[in-house]
Enzyme design. Sequence first.
Site, mmCIF file in Angstrom:
data_model
loop_
_atom_site.group_PDB
_atom_site.id
_atom_site.type_symbol
_atom_site.label_atom_id
_atom_site.label_comp_id
_atom_site.label_asym_id
_atom_site.label_seq_id
_atom_site.Cartn_x
_atom_site.Cartn_y
_atom_site.Cartn_z
ATOM 1 N N LYS A 137 9.721 -3.723 7.342
ATOM 2 C CA LYS A 137 9.047 -3.004 6.241
ATOM 3 C C LYS A 137 9.958 -1.886 5.783
ATOM 4 O O LYS A 137 10.816 -1.427 6.535
ATOM 5 C CB LYS A 137 7.731 -2.396 6.734
ATOM 6 C CG LYS A 137 6.746 -2.085 5.634
ATOM 7 C CD LYS A 137 5.896 -3.287 5.336
ATOM 8 C CE LYS A 137 4.947 -3.074 4.197
ATOM 9 N NZ LYS A 137 3.967 -4.166 4.103
ATOM 10 N N ASP A 177 4.888 -3.906 -2.093
ATOM 11 C CA ASP A 177 3.722 -3.392 -1.370
ATOM 12 C C ASP A 177 3.145 -2.340 -2.321
ATOM 13 O O ASP A 177 3.421 -2.397 -3.536
ATOM 14 C CB ASP A 177 4.140 -2.804 -0.005
ATOM 15 C CG ASP A 177 2.955 -2.596 0.945
ATOM 16 O OD1 ASP A 177 2.520 -3.561 1.583
ATOM 17 O OD2 ASP A 177 2.442 -1.458 1.037
HETATM 18 N N1 GLU Z 1 3.452 -6.164 1.430
HETATM 19 C C1 GLU Z 1 2.845 -7.419 1.735
HETATM 20 C C2 GLU Z 1 2.276 -7.386 3.138
HETATM 21 O O1 GLU Z 1 1.811 -6.351 3.571
HETATM 22 C C3 GLU Z 1 3.760 -8.606 1.452
HETATM 23 C C4 GLU Z 1 5.079 -8.587 2.135
HETATM 24 C C5 GLU Z 1 6.023 -9.691 1.680
HETATM 25 O O2 GLU Z 1 5.668 -10.451 0.795
HETATM 26 O O3 GLU Z 1 7.117 -9.736 2.229
HETATM 27 O O4 GLU Z 1 2.210 -8.362 3.836
#
Ligand code: GLU
Length: 457
Positions: A137, A177
């Site tokens: 992340k 996100d």
């Molecule tokens: N931000 C999204 C999550 O919390 C998607 C992450 C992504 O697609 O890599 O899973």
Amino acid sequence: MTTEVFCNDKLAKEYIDNVFATLKAKNAHQLEFLQAVEEIFISLVPVFAQNPAYIQHNILSRIVEPDRIVSFRVAWQDDKNQVQVNRGFRVQYNNVIGPYKGGLRFHPTVNESIMKFLAFEQIFKNALTGQPIGGGKGGSDFNPKGKSDAEIMRFCQAFMTELYRYIGPDVDVPAGDIGVGAREVGYLWGQYKRIRGAYEAGVLTGKKPGYGGSLARKEATGYGLVYFVSEMLQEANQSFLNKTVVVSGSGNVAIYAIEKAQHFGAKVVACSDSAGYIYDPEGINLKVVKEIKELKGDRISTYLKYRPNAEYHEGCTGIWTIPCDIALPCATQNEINGESARKLISNGTKVVAEGANMPSDLEAINEFLAADILFGPGKAANAGGVAVSALEMAQNSGRNYWSFQEVDEKLHRIMKSIYAESKEAAEKYGYSGNLVVGSNIAGFIKVAEGMLAEGVY
Ligand code: GLU
């Protein structure tokens, strides 16, 4: 036999408690991170009791320590030619199952604790999808609210100018996100492509369709959430038809959860943004919400201009006092505390499923489980977004595009199998019906087995 199991349980609990105590001492101020870890650790006692190899290989101490955390300066020029400085992050947590994978969050609350909690949860969520993706992340404390398009572009370019050296289609694949959507991903992607001098489309997901993006990615988290809840309801011989639903948030996740819930015959009566919530007893007009949020980028309070019979209330927690059958928190972490959970329960809510990451705090989760609410934890219920990101990576690698229907069908299958695996794991380890424990165990075992196979490093 009984004594042996008891003894193993005791040993497992002692081991887990020790690892957690050390982690707490080292990260005393990272409250969100500790909360996310604690929720998973509680679920793992029976797994460690039955798999002594996990203790021998000290899997827990290894899994809670990220492979690496990168923190960097992002300097950029605003429209008044002033130089602004923000802090950027990328947490590369675990790549046992595939390249690090997870979104970027641009929000003033972003700090190391938030990044670590999100990246940690991502490991298990991504494992649950059955797709070849590890956990990571990133993000920044940059606040996109009120910024011009040119400022957003300059910030994204400055952010990528530093981030590019740590990522790659087989290394680490960021996405969106909170505060990062297709527009931001587009600017980030453009800068990466210029710096690398190569068209490595699979380095970022959530791109616009037609420019390397997958159809149905935008809808995936919200649709996936509703597919997951449909499985929960089906188990109880029910469906969305004629159910009253409250959805918090009005971003990508909330909008497409509302769309699919309405498609399945539910009446969605409320949604929100960070300033307040709207209550429309006749049912939310989603066209209006899309116009406000997707086209104009306005506050949800302006909904009343289009629908004068609706109500607007300042603040976010009040939304959980609205009576509903199904509550779908799709805004942000810790938006439901114990008090809100008790209110939902006393108002007769039967199902709660998390579209956001960690929207219910530990007290709220315990209230829901104690009251036999059907509870769908985020790690499982909101995994549809990242699952379709993995499908986007597959399309990029194959240099082709699949139709909306093809992606949507794959998403539906993935959500059904996440539900089935979580349910089975809960049953196998003696927690029948508890999807928190089930999804934590199912995700964890896949990663732990991979770690055993790789050996110690
Ligand atoms: N931000 C999204 C999550 O919390 C998607 C992450 C992504 O697609 O890599 O899973």
